[in-house]
Each structure stands twice: as structure tokens, then as C-alpha cells.
Design a protein around this motif. Structure first.
Motif, PDB file in Angstrom:
ATOM      1  N   MET A   1      -0.804  10.174  -8.187  1.00  0.00           N
ATOM      2  CA  MET A   1       0.066   9.715  -9.257  1.00  0.00           C
ATOM      3  C   MET A   1       1.440   9.296  -8.725  1.00  0.00           C
ATOM      4  N   LYS A   4       1.266   5.910  -6.869  1.00  0.00           N
ATOM      5  CA  LYS A   4       1.183   4.776  -7.796  1.00  0.00           C
ATOM      6  C   LYS A   4       2.560   4.478  -8.393  1.00  0.00           C
ATOM      7  N   THR A   5       3.254   5.516  -8.811  1.00  0.00           N
ATOM      8  CA  THR A   5       4.584   5.346  -9.394  1.00  0.00           C
ATOM      9  C   THR A   5       5.537   4.730  -8.380  1.00  0.00           C
ATOM     10  N   ILE A   8       4.715   0.973  -7.788  1.00  0.00           N
ATOM     11  CA  ILE A   8       5.154   0.148  -8.920  1.00  0.00           C
ATOM     12  C   ILE A   8       6.670  -0.010  -8.898  1.00  0.00           C
ATOM     13  N   LEU A  90      -1.407  -0.828  -4.230  1.00  0.00           N
ATOM     14  CA  LEU A  90      -1.668  -0.358  -5.590  1.00  0.00           C
ATOM     15  C   LEU A  90      -3.081  -0.727  -6.024  1.00  0.00           C
ATOM     16  N   HIS A  91      -3.490  -1.955  -5.755  1.00  0.00           N
ATOM     17  CA  HIS A  91      -4.844  -2.414  -6.090  1.00  0.00           C
ATOM     18  C   HIS A  91      -5.893  -1.602  -5.339  1.00  0.00           C
ATOM     19  N   LEU A  93      -5.554   1.377  -4.008  1.00  0.00           N
ATOM     20  CA  LEU A  93      -5.511   2.761  -4.480  1.00  0.00           C
ATOM     21  C   LEU A  93      -6.294   2.894  -5.779  1.00  0.00           C
ATOM     22  N   TYR A  94      -6.139   1.920  -6.660  1.00  0.00           N
ATOM     23  CA  TYR A  94      -6.889   1.903  -7.916  1.00  0.00           C
ATOM     24  C   TYR A  94      -8.392   1.793  -7.634  1.00  0.00           C
ATOM     25  N   GLY A  98      -7.894   6.722  -6.455  1.00  0.00           N
ATOM     26  CA  GLY A  98      -6.933   7.726  -6.030  1.00  0.00           C
ATOM     27  C   GLY A  98      -7.310   8.466  -4.766  1.00  0.00           C
TER      28      GLY A  98
END
Length: 109
Positions: A1, A4-5, A8, A90-91, A93-94, A98
Motif C-alpha cells: 500500500m 503504491k501511494t 502515485i 505502479l502498473h 505492482l498492480y 502487490g
């Protein structure tokens, strides 16, 4: 989490700074990247260090991707810096749901 934060937030900050830089200095990035490297030792150190990090990241992207073609395309896009790499991570990781091991190792996981 948290990753990701961070990705972004980092992408938003880099995008805002990029928009500001382009609006005030124009799009001539190479002039500013190479322009005063020989007269400013710290600028040279930072730019060479940054370029070496990008190179390492590029090799990793090609290595981890399923397709060499996709890896090479993404590696070339890495030269855009955080504008691409934060979205790429990010992509991925998605897609890895995770799972950091899968994120890092890609097809080698």
C-alpha cells in the motif's frame, strides 16, 4: 500500500515540476542537462549519477519483462525518468497483485 501511494505521489510531483519546467524554460532538456556540466562539478556528478541509474533500471526492465520487445520499448521510455518509471512500476505492482517478489523478478519469479 505504501509503495503504491509513494509511486502515485511521486508521479504527480514529477509531472507538476515537468509542466512548470517546460512552461518556464521550454522543452530543450538537453541544453540544460548537458549545458553546464563541464563548468559545474556537482551538476556533472548528479547528471552522470542519474544517467547511470537510468541505465541500470533499463537493463532490469528488459531482463524482467516477458517479451524482449516490450522490455526494450519500456527501457527506452525509462529515459523519460519518473514520468514513465513511476507509472511502469505502479502498473507492474498492480499486475503482480502487490507481490514484491513478482514485481522485482517478473518472468523469473
Amino acid at each position: 500500500m505504501y509503495l503504491k501511494t509513494y509511486l502515485i505521489l511521486a508521479w504527480v510531483v514529477i509531472t507538476a515540476i515537468t509542466i512548470y519546467a517546460i512552461s518556464t524554460l521550454g522543452i530543450n532538456l538537453l541544453q540544460y542537462f548537458f549545458g553546464d556540466m563541464l563548468t559545474n562539478g556537482w551538476r556533472m556528478q548528479f547528471n552522470v549519477d542519474f544517467a547511470m541509474h537510468l541505465g541500470l533500471f533499463m537493463f532490469w526492465v528488459v531482463w524482467r519483462e516477458e517479451s524482449r520487445t516490450t522490455g526494450i520499448i519500456c527501457a527506452v521510455l525509462v529515459t523519460l525518468g519518473g514520468e514513465f518509471t513511476f507509472l511502469y512500476l505502479l502498473h507492474r505492482l498492480y499486475k503482480a497483485d502487490g507481490n514484491i517478489k513478482e514485481l522485482v523478478l517478473g518472468r523469473h519469479a
